[in-house]
Design a protein around this motif. Structure first.
Motif, PDB file in Angstrom:
ATOM      1  N   GLY A  49      13.767 -56.736  12.983  1.00 57.12           N
ATOM      2  CA  GLY A  49      12.417 -56.193  12.948  1.00 57.12           C
ATOM      3  C   GLY A  49      11.708 -56.271  14.275  1.00 57.12           C
ATOM      4  O   GLY A  49      12.095 -57.028  15.176  1.00 57.12           O
TER       5      GLY A  49
ATOM      6  N   ASN B 262       6.650 -50.128   9.490  1.00 57.83           N
ATOM      7  CA  ASN B 262       7.476 -50.563  10.624  1.00 57.83           C
ATOM      8  C   ASN B 262       6.998 -49.934  11.923  1.00 57.83           C
ATOM      9  O   ASN B 262       6.951 -50.587  12.971  1.00 57.83           O
ATOM     10  CB  ASN B 262       8.941 -50.202  10.389  1.00 57.83           C
ATOM     11  CG  ASN B 262       9.580 -51.040   9.306  1.00 57.83           C
ATOM     12  OD1 ASN B 262       9.038 -52.058   8.883  1.00 57.83           O
ATOM     13  ND2 ASN B 262      10.742 -50.600   8.840  1.00 57.83           N
TER      14      ASN B 262
ATOM     15  N   GLY C 257      13.185 -51.183  14.595  1.00 56.85           N
ATOM     16  CA  GLY C 257      13.669 -52.521  14.292  1.00 56.85           C
ATOM     17  C   GLY C 257      13.849 -53.341  15.553  1.00 56.85           C
ATOM     18  O   GLY C 257      13.276 -53.041  16.606  1.00 56.85           O
TER      19      GLY C 257
ATOM     20  N   SER D  76       9.622 -45.626   8.249  1.00 54.50           N
ATOM     21  CA  SER D  76       8.646 -46.468   7.560  1.00 54.50           C
ATOM     22  C   SER D  76       7.347 -46.520   8.359  1.00 54.50           C
ATOM     23  O   SER D  76       7.330 -47.024   9.483  1.00 54.50           O
ATOM     24  CB  SER D  76       9.203 -47.884   7.393  1.00 54.50           C
ATOM     25  OG  SER D  76       8.178 -48.799   7.054  1.00 54.50           O
TER      26      SER D  76
ATOM     27  N   ASP E 185       9.632 -44.129  13.309  1.00 53.60           N
ATOM     28  CA  ASP E 185      10.371 -44.833  12.264  1.00 53.60           C
ATOM     29  C   ASP E 185      10.040 -44.184  10.929  1.00 53.60           C
ATOM     30  O   ASP E 185       8.906 -43.717  10.713  1.00 53.60           O
ATOM     31  CB  ASP E 185       9.999 -46.319  12.240  1.00 53.60           C
ATOM     32  CG  ASP E 185      10.969 -47.157  11.432  1.00 53.60           C
ATOM     33  OD1 ASP E 185      11.838 -47.817  12.042  1.00 53.60           O
ATOM     34  OD2 ASP E 185      10.884 -47.138  10.185  1.00 53.60           O
TER      35      ASP E 185
END
Length: 363
Positions: free
Chosen positions: A126, A42, A16, A39, A37
């Motif tokens: 982000g 991401n 992030g 994700s 991460d």
């Protein structure tokens, strides 16, 4: 060429805003940064932005920076401690008591863990909002504890200094009570103020000025993240909010009957106390000094602001801070700059000689 104080590989968990900014900052110094991460999207975005590379089976980090939401910080730190037995692990969560307590309760090797927290951020999160200079000049708290070697503080200090921040050592308890005052309660108050705008008319909102924008700016922060932060630090936050409520009740009493003897004095004392509180906020780079403010009218034309900043530089004046105000539809904007008091009068005279209109100047 590696210009970093950190020796070895750094693994950043959480891609992030904070994690990607750590990666970007260290990458500029030549550090081998590994980004991870939960994700895949991401992670891919952070790598595309240059925050680091993907993990390999042969990785052996010396330092791991965990930058995940507060409610999973302890579990992620515990997993990293187990997966990399030679690494020191820190986290950058905005609360410090809860992660340490969670790690101890889980039986994790807290001798290789030290919590930390950079007081830096942006309204948008982000990797897309990450910056290599996000931490420049900002305080970064390091929270040592009794179950770790004291020398490990120096390793986190190296990380902090590499990223241009200013290390501040506190206990976890001192940290949480401090950020409750300077970060968490302001978020609550800004949010409650912004909430009042929901029932307002468009005509009223069209009158919005910089005061409203300044006091509600942080109210646009991520609700999901702040639910976690406020819940994790609720005890300290509630204590401050109760004092705030007492002051608010006193103010309401004075405003309910402003003609009653003593009411105006009560209002004046509250306002004066606010002035005194603002005066205690550290200035540029943490120095506790006040600057003079000059407000300059800037025509709403391309290049005018750049011209103003150029002329301030040509006058040999260092601009300590800058705030801009521009209302939709207005043909001018206002640039409020902060300078050292000893150069205020000279700069005003030079700007006026150059044709700039000064809307105000004060110390």
């Amino acid at each position: 060429m590696n210009g970093s104080r950190i020796i070895g590989q750094v693994r950043v968990v959480g891609a992030g805003l904070l994690g990607a900014s750590v990666g970007l900052g260290l990458k500029t110094l030549g550090v081998d940064v590994v980004v991870h991460d939960a994700s895949p999207a991401n992670l891919s975005l952070a790598i595309d932005y240059g925050a680091g590379r993907a993990a390999r089976d042969t990785d052996n980090p010396t330092l791991i920076v965990v930058a995940v939401p507060p409610d999973v910080t302890a579990s992620v730190v515990a997993a990293e401690l187990a997966a990399y037995p030679d690494a020191l692990v820190t986290d950058v969560a905005s609360v410090k008591v809860a992660p340490l307590a969670g790690l101890r309760a889980a039986g994790a090797d807290v001798a290789r863990y030290i919590g930390s927290h950079p007081l830096a951020g942006r309204e948008r999160g982000g990797a897309i909002s990450a910056r290599a200079d996000l931490f420049l000049g900002r305080p970064w708290v390091i929270a040592p504890h009794d179950d770790m070697p004291a020398a490990q503080v120096g390793i986190i200090e190296d990380l902090v200094l590499d990223l241009g921040a200013a290390p501040v050592t506190m206990t976890a308890e001192q940290h949480d009570s401090s950020v409750a005052l300077v970060s968490h309660v302001p978020q609550v108050i800004a949010t409650l103020l912004a909430k009042q705008l929901l029932g307002s008319t468009e005509a009223a909102l069209s009158l919005s000025g910089q005061g409203l924008r300044d006091t509600t700016r942080i109210a646009s922060s991520d609700p999901e993240l702040w639910v976690q932060i406020l819940g994790a630090n609720s005890t300290d936050i509630v204590e401050i909010l109760r004092r705030f409520r007492e002051d608010l009740d006193g103010l309401l009493g004075a405003l309910d009957a402003p003609a009653v003897p003593g009411a105006r004095r009560a209002l004046a004392e509250v306002l004066a106390a606010g002035n005194a509180g603002v005066a205690r906020i550290p200035g540029k780079h943490g120095q506790d000094r006040r600057f003079s403010q000059i407000v300059i009218m800037v025509d709403d034309r391309p290049g005018e602001l750049a011209r103003l900043l150029t002329e301030i530089g040509e006058a040999g004046v260092n601009m300590e801070d800058l705030r801009l105000e521009h209302s939709p539809g207005a043909e001018i904007g206002l640039a409020e700059i902060s300078v050292l008091p000893e150069v205020e009068q000279r700069l005003v005279e030079e700007l006026e000689a150059g044709g700039w209109k000064i809307a105000g100047a004060w110390k």
